[in-house]
Design a protein around this motif. Structure first.
Motif, PDB file in Angstrom:
ATOM      1  N   SER A 113      42.401  42.508  28.892  1.00  0.00           N
ATOM      2  CA  SER A 113      41.722  42.357  30.177  1.00  0.00           C
ATOM      3  C   SER A 113      40.955  41.045  30.204  1.00  0.00           C
ATOM      4  CB  SER A 113      40.757  43.518  30.409  1.00  0.00           C
ATOM      5  OG  SER A 113      39.690  43.454  29.503  1.00  0.00           O
ATOM      6  N   VAL A 114      40.668  40.601  31.414  1.00  0.00           N
ATOM      7  CA  VAL A 114      39.909  39.370  31.604  1.00  0.00           C
ATOM      8  C   VAL A 114      38.514  39.560  31.028  1.00  0.00           C
ATOM      9  CG1 VAL A 114      39.044  37.766  33.343  1.00  0.00           C
ATOM     10  CG2 VAL A 114      41.251  38.888  33.658  1.00  0.00           C
TER      11      VAL A 114
ATOM     12  N   ASN B 241      31.285  46.971  36.496  1.00  0.00           N
ATOM     13  CA  ASN B 241      30.949  46.518  37.844  1.00  0.00           C
ATOM     14  C   ASN B 241      31.730  45.262  38.239  1.00  0.00           C
ATOM     15  OD1 ASN B 241      29.742  44.610  36.266  1.00  0.00           O
ATOM     16  ND2 ASN B 241      27.648  44.999  36.942  1.00  0.00           N
ATOM     17  N   GLY B 242      32.762  44.943  37.480  1.00  0.00           N
ATOM     18  CA  GLY B 242      33.597  43.796  37.837  1.00  0.00           C
ATOM     19  C   GLY B 242      33.124  42.465  37.284  1.00  0.00           C
ATOM     20  N   ARG B 243      31.941  42.445  36.683  1.00  0.00           N
ATOM     21  CA  ARG B 243      31.427  41.194  36.107  1.00  0.00           C
ATOM     22  C   ARG B 243      32.056  40.989  34.738  1.00  0.00           C
ATOM     23  NH1 ARG B 243      25.123  41.943  36.883  1.00  0.00           N
ATOM     24  NH2 ARG B 243      25.119  40.011  35.725  1.00  0.00           N
ATOM     25  N   ARG B 244      32.204  39.727  34.344  1.00  0.00           N
ATOM     26  CA  ARG B 244      32.833  39.416  33.063  1.00  0.00           C
ATOM     27  C   ARG B 244      31.800  38.882  32.075  1.00  0.00           C
ATOM     28  NH1 ARG B 244      37.620  35.825  35.267  1.00  0.00           N
ATOM     29  NH2 ARG B 244      35.912  35.183  36.579  1.00  0.00           N
TER      30      ARG B 244
END
Length: 179
Positions: free
Chosen positions: A120-121, A154-157
């Motif tokens: 995953s990113v 929450n979509g933050r990397r």
């Protein structure tokens, strides 16, 4: 389920449960076999002599789910397993072991859904952290495994610095109590 049980008297689910029960008791037996006190406790629980129990233990450790004898069940499963229960909705299996013979008296197994473990990113920050020896140079394999389990929901990397700070938090004795 009923159709599966009726079609095969010793079908897949029964084998899974039986194999799990055997694995738990075999692991306990392997761990404790060298302790004469443990063998005496199990011998007393199964109404056998110490010598009979020692022989039965060695035979039990050599058996599998297809070749287990009723004698092995009486000698080990009956006295060591107090109860077991399966939740068919989750395939969760809970095994309660005899407290006198097992230090860890409760074992739980579950079949659960997990998110795919594909690349995953999100993990890019972890890869960057691991490549930078100034940040991750002294991280132990256990610490790295812990960091791999961290995921942002929450979509933050997370960045490499995030993983470095998590490693420092993990090592800080103020964040954890002693047993």
């Amino acid at each position: 389920m009923r159709a599966i049980f009726e079609k095969e008297p010793f079908g897949e689910l029964e084998r899974l449960i039986t194999q799990t029960l055997l694995d738990v008791v075999k692991a306990l037996a392997r761990e404790e076999l060298g302790r004469a006190k443990w063998l005496r406790i199990v011998a007393r629980l199964s109404d056998r002599s110490y010598v009979q129990m020692r022989v039965a233990a060695l035979e039990f450790l050599d058996t599998d789910v297809f070749n287990i004898t009723p004698e092995s069940c009486v000698a080990f499963l009956d006295p060591l397993i107090v109860s077991w229960d399966i939740d068919l909705a989750s395939f969760g299996l809970q095994i309660v072991l005899n407290r006198r013979a097992a230090p860890a008296h409760l074992k739980k197994f579950e079949f659960v859904e997990r998110k795919s473990g594909g690349p995953s990113v999100e993990q890019a920050g972890l890869q960057e952290f691991l490549k930078d020896r100034s940040l991750s140079g002294d991280a132990t394999p256990e610490e790295v495994e812990f960091l791999k389990q961290l995921h942002s929901h929450n979509g933050r990397r997370p960045t490499a610095l995030y993983y470095y700070r998590e490693l420092q938090n993990l090592r800080d004795p103020l964040h954890f109590r002693r047993k």
